[in-house]
Design a protein around this motif. Structure first.
Motif, mmCIF file in Angstrom:
data_model
loop_
_atom_site.group_PDB
_atom_site.id
_atom_site.type_symbol
_atom_site.label_atom_id
_atom_site.label_comp_id
_atom_site.label_asym_id
_atom_site.label_seq_id
_atom_site.Cartn_x
_atom_site.Cartn_y
_atom_site.Cartn_z
ATOM 1 N N ILE A 129 0.859 -1.183 0.000
ATOM 2 C CA ILE A 129 0.000 0.000 0.000
ATOM 3 C C ILE A 129 0.898 1.237 0.000
ATOM 4 N N LEU A 130 0.579 2.208 -0.851
ATOM 5 C CA LEU A 130 1.425 3.393 -0.990
ATOM 6 C C LEU A 130 1.139 4.446 0.075
ATOM 7 N N GLY A 131 -0.111 4.537 0.520
ATOM 8 C CA GLY A 131 -0.464 5.544 1.511
ATOM 9 C C GLY A 131 -1.966 5.724 1.590
ATOM 10 N N LYS A 132 -2.403 6.494 2.551
ATOM 11 C CA LYS A 132 -3.823 6.718 2.771
ATOM 12 C C LYS A 132 -4.315 7.908 1.947
ATOM 13 N N VAL A 133 -5.530 7.815 1.445
ATOM 14 C CA VAL A 133 -6.169 8.932 0.745
ATOM 15 C C VAL A 133 -6.808 9.808 1.822
ATOM 16 N N GLU A 134 -6.122 10.873 2.197
ATOM 17 C CA GLU A 134 -6.507 11.638 3.379
ATOM 18 C C GLU A 134 -7.853 12.343 3.246
ATOM 19 N N GLU A 135 -8.212 12.761 2.013
ATOM 20 C CA GLU A 135 -9.431 13.568 1.882
ATOM 21 C C GLU A 135 -10.699 12.738 1.772
#
Length: 310
Positions: free
Chosen positions: A59-65
């Motif tokens: 996983i590359l990262g969280k979609v913060e919005e």
């Protein structure tokens, strides 16, 4: 740790991705690489298998919005997909307005002191120690992103992301929350008995049968008022054809916090209503069947009018 993901727009199955840490939760939107393209995935559940015969990407990262889905909603989506043999994306699509975004208030919080190695580090420590917390943008502007990231990594400071407070939630006394008509409906003896049986009963489901005009709606309204008095909410579902101006007017006279969800809303109107429900500004929902997904806080009742047509 491995997770099973739904990749948005890909309906031929779910996919396993890994994470080096446990900061991801079921329901989170995350960035992943999928067939040489960067896509958004939704975490469905933890993959407990110990061995896989294929390469697992990270996983590359969280979609913060993006707002996460609750674990209960993810379980419901999976059940609907299995029961109705439909695409998972179709279920997700009707559960909330498209492209709904949220704003975060990103703050840096002092966690522990260290011996500074230079003047910039000393100024940073003195500033955050005095302030206790500060906006992330302020810290970047004053001390630079590189130093901030360094102190976050060694946990001198912590980064805290919270949804920006809505103006109606700043002062509970001035909020539209909980406003409803205190005038009690004049129930007949039979209506009162039905209402009390539901209020005092321990069953999860009740069926009210009566001809048109027999007063079922008055019982529903009193039940919804009871939910509000107990800091709860309610969803009232009707067929699209039954959502008449007269019915809307009837409910609006009773509940100032009413949210109305139907197919004729514009995307902007739907998003506005959805956010007001999610933030707790509105706890009573009047809508068509798809309003079952409305994120009502502390939900007490789901009332399905004209149940025989469902």
């Amino acid at each position: 740790m491995n997770f099973v993901l739904y990749i948005q727009g890909i309906e031929n199955g779910f996919y396993t991705y890994s994470s080096d840490n446990q900061r991801y939760c079921v329901g989170d939107h995350v960035w992943v690489n999928f067939r040489s393209a960067k896509k958004i995935g939704i975490i469905l559940y933890e993959d407990m298998a110990s061995n896989h015969e294929f390469k697992i990407n990270k996983i590359l990262g969280k979609v913060e919005e993006q707002l996460p889905y609750s674990c209960d909603l993810i379980k419901l989506f999976l059940w609907i997909k299995k029961y109705y043999l439909c695409n998972f994306g179709d279920v997700i699509g009707v559960s909330r307005p498209k492209d709904i975004k949220i704003s975060y208030s990103k703050r840096i919080i002092f966690n522990k002191g260290i011996i500074p190695m230079n003047k910039n580090e000393r100024n940073f420590i003195e500033y955050i120690t005095k302030k206790k917390s500060a906006a992330k943008t302020t810290m970047v502007n004053k001390f630079g992103k590189e130093l901030l990231n360094k102190f976050i990594k060694i946990q001198v400071v912590l980064e805290n992301n919270t949804i920006k407070e809505n103006k109606y939630l700043k002062n509970r006394e001035n909020s539209i929350k909980y406003k409803y008509s205190s005038k009690k409906s004049h129930l007949t003896k039979e209506q009162e008995e039905v209402k009390n049986k539901i209020l005092r009963g321990n069953k999860k489901y009740y069926l009210l049968k009566g001809i048109t005009g027999s007063g079922k709606t008055e019982v529903y309204i009193e039940l919804v008022k009871d939910a509000l008095e107990r800091d709860g909410g309610a969803i009232f579902l009707v067929p699209e054809i039954s959502l008449t101006p007269q019915m809307v007017d009837r409910f609006q006279r009773e509940f100032e916090e009413l949210a109305i969800l139907h197919s004729n809303l514009t995307p902007k109107e739907r998003a506005t209503e959805w956010k007001s429900i999610y933030l707790g500004e509105k706890r009573v929902v009047l809508g068509v069947r798809s309003a079952i997904f409305a994120p009502v806080k502390n939900l007490k009742y789901i009332i399905i009018d004209e149940e025989h047509e469902t």
